[in-house]
Design an enzyme around this catalytic site. Sequence first.
Site, PDB file in Angstrom:
ATOM      1  CB  SER A 216       9.780  61.072  -0.078  1.00 22.70           C
ATOM      2  OG  SER A 216       8.966  62.191   0.153  1.00 22.70           O
TER       3      SER A 216
ATOM      4  CB  SER B 231       8.413  61.027   4.625  1.00 26.56           C
ATOM      5  OG  SER B 231       8.831  61.216   3.288  1.00 26.56           O
TER       6      SER B 231
ATOM      7  CE  LYS C 278      11.104  64.333   2.425  1.00 24.55           C
ATOM      8  NZ  LYS C 278       9.750  63.882   2.168  1.00 24.55           N
TER       9      LYS C 278
END
Length: 220
Positions: free
Chosen positions: A8, A66, A11
Amino acid sequence: HQKMYPASTTKMLTCLIAAERLQMDDTVTFSYSAVHDVPADGSNVGMDEGETITVEQCLYGIMVGSANECASAIAEKVAGSVDAFTDLMNEKAKELGCTDSHFANANGLFREDHYTSAHDLALIGKAFFENKNLLKIGNTPRYHFEKTATQPDDFWVENHNLLINGQISCAGIIGGKTGYTDQSGRTLVTGCERNGMRLVCVVMKEDDPKQFEDTVTLFD
């Protein structure tokens, strides 16, 4: 420069592109694909098909919660589809000087052809922390989604980054993003500023909670 899976921390690049191409008060409407093309048991903030929130709320959903569905929805908003957005991700990575990366989705869920390096994530992190809006969003311990005419739920999202939510103390933290998949292990990109010097720390393929402890040690 070793090629590794970012999970993640991806991102941060997704949010950087969105912040450069969209206005914070633009709106994002969640498509069927944005909601259902990501695993139901993955990180999300519970957005449903047809609901609409602002770009700013979407970015808080991505950085604080997230949220995979928010990452996909932002990608569709910017480029029309996640596939088209990944082209922008790879272009932006090259523009930033990345040499070891190929991005294949907006959220960092595992794919063999979705990889980067500590070097490249540091460059992405540097650009992220230079953006005023993202600097605020990326250092938020908890965020309140208030219900609206286009989003019916009132709820708080908690940040699980221990350096941001105060569970692990480190002077000067300016933000960051965690990541985890089975293949990536724990990943973490963090910004810190002390005495006028700003550093970006990248930790990859780590075990919980060592990614936070090692980051503090490196900054110190």
